[in-house]
Design a protein around this motif. Structure first.
Motif, PDB file in Angstrom:
ATOM      1  N   SER A   3      48.056  42.259   5.571  1.00 18.22           N
ATOM      2  CA  SER A   3      47.227  43.351   5.069  1.00 18.22           C
ATOM      3  C   SER A   3      48.028  44.605   4.737  1.00 18.22           C
ATOM      4  CB  SER A   3      46.158  43.709   6.096  1.00 18.22           C
ATOM      5  OG  SER A   3      45.339  42.602   6.345  1.00 18.22           O
ATOM      6  N   LEU A   4      49.316  44.608   5.008  1.00 11.37           N
ATOM      7  CA  LEU A   4      50.134  45.802   4.807  1.00 11.37           C
ATOM      8  C   LEU A   4      50.104  46.282   3.361  1.00 11.37           C
ATOM      9  CD1 LEU A   4      52.025  47.885   6.029  1.00 11.37           C
ATOM     10  CD2 LEU A   4      53.931  46.335   5.510  1.00 11.37           C
ATOM     11  N   LYS A   5      50.149  45.350   2.412  1.00 15.57           N
ATOM     12  CA  LYS A   5      50.141  45.766   1.000  1.00 15.57           C
ATOM     13  C   LYS A   5      48.819  46.440   0.636  1.00 15.57           C
ATOM     14  CE  LYS A   5      49.102  41.076  -0.536  1.00 15.57           C
ATOM     15  NZ  LYS A   5      49.586  39.934  -1.297  1.00 15.57           N
ATOM     16  N   PHE A   6      47.724  46.024   1.260  1.00 17.77           N
ATOM     17  CA  PHE A   6      46.437  46.657   0.978  1.00 17.77           C
ATOM     18  C   PHE A   6      46.356  48.048   1.620  1.00 17.77           C
ATOM     19  CE2 PHE A   6      45.626  42.052   0.829  1.00 17.77           C
ATOM     20  CZ  PHE A   6      45.270  41.961  -0.510  1.00 17.77           C
ATOM     21  N   TYR A  65      43.806  37.517  -3.345  1.00 15.57           N
ATOM     22  CA  TYR A  65      44.724  37.433  -2.209  1.00 15.57           C
ATOM     23  C   TYR A  65      44.627  36.110  -1.448  1.00 15.57           C
ATOM     24  CZ  TYR A  65      40.873  38.462   0.976  1.00 15.57           C
ATOM     25  OH  TYR A  65      39.711  38.408   1.683  1.00 15.57           O
ATOM     26  N   THR A  66      43.543  35.360  -1.641  1.00 16.47           N
ATOM     27  CA  THR A  66      43.431  34.051  -0.977  1.00 16.47           C
ATOM     28  C   THR A  66      43.964  32.918  -1.853  1.00 16.47           C
ATOM     29  OG1 THR A  66      41.200  33.622  -1.831  1.00 16.47           O
ATOM     30  CG2 THR A  66      41.370  34.801   0.285  1.00 16.47           C
ATOM     31  N   GLY A  67      44.336  33.235  -3.088  1.00 15.45           N
ATOM     32  CA  GLY A  67      44.830  32.216  -4.004  1.00 15.45           C
ATOM     33  C   GLY A  67      43.772  31.678  -4.940  1.00 15.45           C
ATOM     34  N   SER A  68      42.528  32.135  -4.788  1.00 15.47           N
ATOM     35  CA  SER A  68      41.444  31.699  -5.671  1.00 15.47           C
ATOM     36  C   SER A  68      41.518  32.477  -6.991  1.00 15.47           C
ATOM     37  CB  SER A  68      40.090  31.967  -5.024  1.00 15.47           C
ATOM     38  OG  SER A  68      40.006  31.306  -3.787  1.00 15.47           O
TER      39      SER A  68
END
Length: 137
Positions: A3-6, A65-68
């Motif tokens: 979550s650091l990038k968020f 972020y989940t790849g979807s």
């Protein structure tokens, strides 16, 4: 750590909102009184950048972020509902001097009265969820 990038994106957003004076109640007042171009320029820039981002997301089939894959659906035409929603949003914005993003940045600046505004926004969101099926969509 995922979550650091968020968190960093949120901090950057707050800095940009603060430095551009988009959180200033006085800038909002100037805008609603048509006394200054400042906020219109900021919003115009945001619309242009948002349009470019949506274009790039569609063109390059970007994933979340989940790849979807991110899917942006076309909206049906419903002018009256957009006018009603925009009017409610605008009234809240004019009364509080902040839209959703700056509400949180103002808390970071120490304007804790915005907690009342955030509470009202959360209640409104909750009530929308309660009455969603009864509203025209």
């Amino acid at each position: 750590m995922k979550s650091l990038k968020f968190i960093l994106a949120g901090i950057l957003f707050g800095i940009i909102m603060s430095k551009s004076e988009a959180i200033s109640w006085y800038r909002m007042q100037e805008m609603f009184r048509f006394q200054s171009f400042h906020m219109y320029g900021l919003m115009g820039t945001a619309v242009v950048l948002g349009s470019i981002a949506v274009f790039l997301i569609k063109k390059f089939y970007v994933n979340d972020y989940t790849g979807s894959p991110i899917v942006i659906q076309d909206k049906d035409k419903g002018f009256a509902r957009y006018m009603l929603g925009g009017t409610i949003f605008g009234l809240g914005w004019a009364l509080t001097g902040a839209c959703p993003g700056p509400m949180f940045v103002n808390i970071g600046h120490g304007y804790f009265g915005m907690l009342v505004v955030i509470f009202g926004a959360l209640i409104g969101t909750f009530l929308y969820g309660v009455f969603k099926n009864k509203l025209p969509h």
